[in-house]
Design an enzyme around this catalytic site. Structure first.
Site, PDB file in Angstrom:
ATOM      1  N   ALA A  65       0.852  -1.181   0.000  1.00  0.00           N
ATOM      2  CA  ALA A  65       0.000   0.000   0.000  1.00  0.00           C
ATOM      3  C   ALA A  65       0.888   1.232   0.000  1.00  0.00           C
ATOM      4  CB  ALA A  65      -0.893  -0.007   1.226  1.00  0.00           C
ATOM      5  N   GLY A 108      -0.133  -5.203   0.253  1.00  0.00           N
ATOM      6  CA  GLY A 108      -1.298  -5.086  -0.613  1.00  0.00           C
ATOM      7  C   GLY A 108      -1.075  -5.780  -1.955  1.00  0.00           C
ATOM      8  N   GLU A 111      -1.891  -9.315  -1.329  1.00  0.00           N
ATOM      9  CA  GLU A 111      -3.345  -9.447  -1.187  1.00  0.00           C
ATOM     10  C   GLU A 111      -4.043  -9.340  -2.543  1.00  0.00           C
ATOM     11  OE1 GLU A 111      -3.127  -6.370   1.846  1.00  0.00           O
ATOM     12  OE2 GLU A 111      -4.322  -7.636   3.177  1.00  0.00           O
ATOM     13  N   GLU A 131       3.586  -6.262   6.775  1.00  0.00           N
ATOM     14  CA  GLU A 131       2.959  -5.197   7.578  1.00  0.00           C
ATOM     15  C   GLU A 131       3.435  -5.189   9.022  1.00  0.00           C
ATOM     16  OE1 GLU A 131       1.399  -7.214   5.500  1.00  0.00           O
ATOM     17  OE2 GLU A 131       0.083  -6.051   4.198  1.00  0.00           O
TER      18      GLU A 131
END
Lengths: 257, 258
Positions: A65, A108, A111, A131
């Site tokens: 992200a 991300g 994901e 993360e």
């Protein structure tokens, strides 16, 4: 449609979406996710497209992200924005989504990869959910989808250490379908996408739905769901074509109805 | 920019000289790091089409500098993971031919590093000592991986378990080195050999290296599949086109490494 952060192209019946923020290793900000979900939905409605292919570049599929975007936000502001809700729409895409990943597939990016249905990885891919190293955790499905994909213990290890795994490890874990040299990963993914595009679209669509159900439903309900899909496909034109072609020893041409 | 090694590039050859002759070029933390960095630099440099690793002075490399670790409480596992393992992996990641020009004695990790190179040229004065067992240790830096693959498990176990010195002649006999060169002309013979490699189709050579090393850990089906990929990639190079063209024109090809 014109987009700022993704590039869109078509190769035969394959719709290709390329994440295009190379200067930041394809970090996923809100806009890039909005754009790619919008384009996936558009391709899902486009009858000329049968498979969606999602890729980044050699160095990075997506490195996570865009942290700068969230750095100063309060918890309440982030919750009210509900920025991950848009991700849920990817799961409702009915056409198969192939991912071609290379380089960094982190946070991300991992994901996003797990939101795809089949994954071709380059040997250089490094896949992980780092993360934890920032004192946080995945928020776009990382803990849920990774556990379903690789099992509890491997998921715990990846999530709690934050260490990425190699493409070869990901293959052993069942997290990706195929690992190939970096020079050909995109072409290999296109080949796979075209192969899927040649299958009967209704059958592909129902297989996708049924496999999704398998991940969530108790077995008995899943079997029931599968059976109804099977019966439904018996009413399709493509089923007639498939069987006819088999008897005539020729390749079938599926039309999607 | 390097302090423990010399790094020079000319005529397509990157020559890396381990340069601590007073310590028989023994490894220090800095040298581990500098060799790793130099290999990366050579990999990125399109002018480089062959790499030569050699030692300054009498020795090739005496292994870990024990003076560098003596008296300190060393966590050997972490020591290797941080210092040696990334260096050895970098030899494999470097998709250009690497020659170990073994000018003198190669001991312990120094021997392992020679094994991690793709081709070994030995001076008649060279020798190899898998010395680890003599101080109660196990061959590291790929020593347990490369040695049995190069000379076979029977000979590899013998060398590792006895820790006995292997002369250049014996090393040649068992396939541990590819060629023995005269001591007085060693440098010239090495550079002539390297010059030949530097004129080859470098991409194909890199792919041969990648595919063969991978093949050591794959079965036949997987290796056949990988060969198909490698051929796809090689088939798209300029050097392949040049090779075919030269064949039909009945002349020697001029490869550029592209």
């Amino acid at each position: 449609m014109s987009y700022q952060y993704i590039k869109v192209s078509v190769d035969e019946a394959v719709g290709i979406i390329t994440l295009n923020r190379p200067d930041v290793l394809n970090a996923l900000n809100l806009q890039v996710v909005d754009e790619l979900v919008a384009e996936m939905e558009r391709m899902d409605r486009d009858d000329s497209i049968r498979t969606i292919l999602l890729t980044g570049n050699e160095k990075a599929f997506a490195a996570g992200a865009d942290i700068t975007e969230m750095a100063d936000e309060s918890a309440i502001a982030i919750m009210l924005k509900d920025q991950f809700a848009v991700w849920d729409r990817i799961a409702r895409i009915s056409k198969p989504i192939v991912a071609a990943v290379s380089g960094f597939v982190l946070g991300g990016g991992c994901e996003l990869m797990m939101n795809c249905d089949l994954i071709v990885a380059s040997e250089t891919a490094r896949i992980g959910q780092p993360e934890i190293k920032l004192g946080i955790m995945p928020g776009a499905g990382g803990t849920q989808r990774l556990t379903k994909a690789v099992g509890k213990h491997r998921a715990m290890e990846m999530l709690m250490t934050g260490e990425p795994i190699t493409a070869e490890e990901a293959l052993r874990y069942g997290l990706v379908n195929k690992v190939v040299p970096v020079e050909v990963y995109f072409e290999e993914a296109v080949k796979l996408a075209k192969q899927l595009a040649g299958q009967a679209p209704l059958a592909v669509r129902m297989i996708k739905q049924a496999v999704f159900k398998a991940q969530d439903l108790p077995l008995e309900e899943g079997l029931h769901y599968e059976r109804n899909c099977f019966y439904l496909l018996m009413a399709s034109e493509d089923r007639k074509e498939g069987i006819q072609a088999f008897l005539e020893k020729r390749k079938p041409t599926f039309k999607g109805h | 920019m390097y302090e423990t090694i010399l790094y020079e590039v000319y005529d397509g050859i990157a020559r890396m000289t381990m340069n601590r002759p007073d310590k028989f070029n023994a490894f220090t933390r800095q040298m581990n790091r500098e060799i790793t960095e130099a290999l990366k630099q050579a990999q990125k440099d399109d002018h480089v089409r062959c790499i030569v690793l050699t030692g300054a002075g009498k020795a090739f490399n005496a292994g870990q500098d024990l003076g560098d670790v003596q008296g300190t409480d060393v966590d050997y596992g972490e020591f290797l993971r941080k210092r040696y393992n990334p260096m050895i992996l970098q030899f494999q990641k470097t998709e250009k031919p690497i020659i170990a020009a073994v000018n003198g004695v190669a001991v312990g990790a120094g021997m392992s590093v020679a094994l991690a190179c793709d081709i070994r040229l030995a001076s008649e004065n060279a020798s190899f000592i898998d010395v680890f067992v003599s101080i109660g240790l196990v061959p590291d830096s790929g020593g347990c991986y490369f040695l049995p693959r190069i000379v076979g498990i029977g000979k590899a176990l013998e060398l590792a378990i006895t820790g006995e010195k292997v002369s250049a002649e014996e090393a040649y006999r068992i396939g541990l080195v590819n060629k023995i060169c005269s001591a007085e002309n060693f440098e010239a013979e090495v550079m002539a050999y390297a010059a030949k490699l530097a004129k080859l189709p470098t991409r194909a050579v890199g792919l041969i290296k990648r595919t063969m090393y991978k093949g050591l850990q794959m079965n036949l089906e997987e290796t056949l599949e990988y060969e198909a990929f490698a051929q796809e990639i090689a088939g798209n190079t300029e050097d392949h086109k040049e090779g075919v063209k030269a064949f039909f024109q009945k002349r020697s090809p001029e490869f550029t490494g592209r």
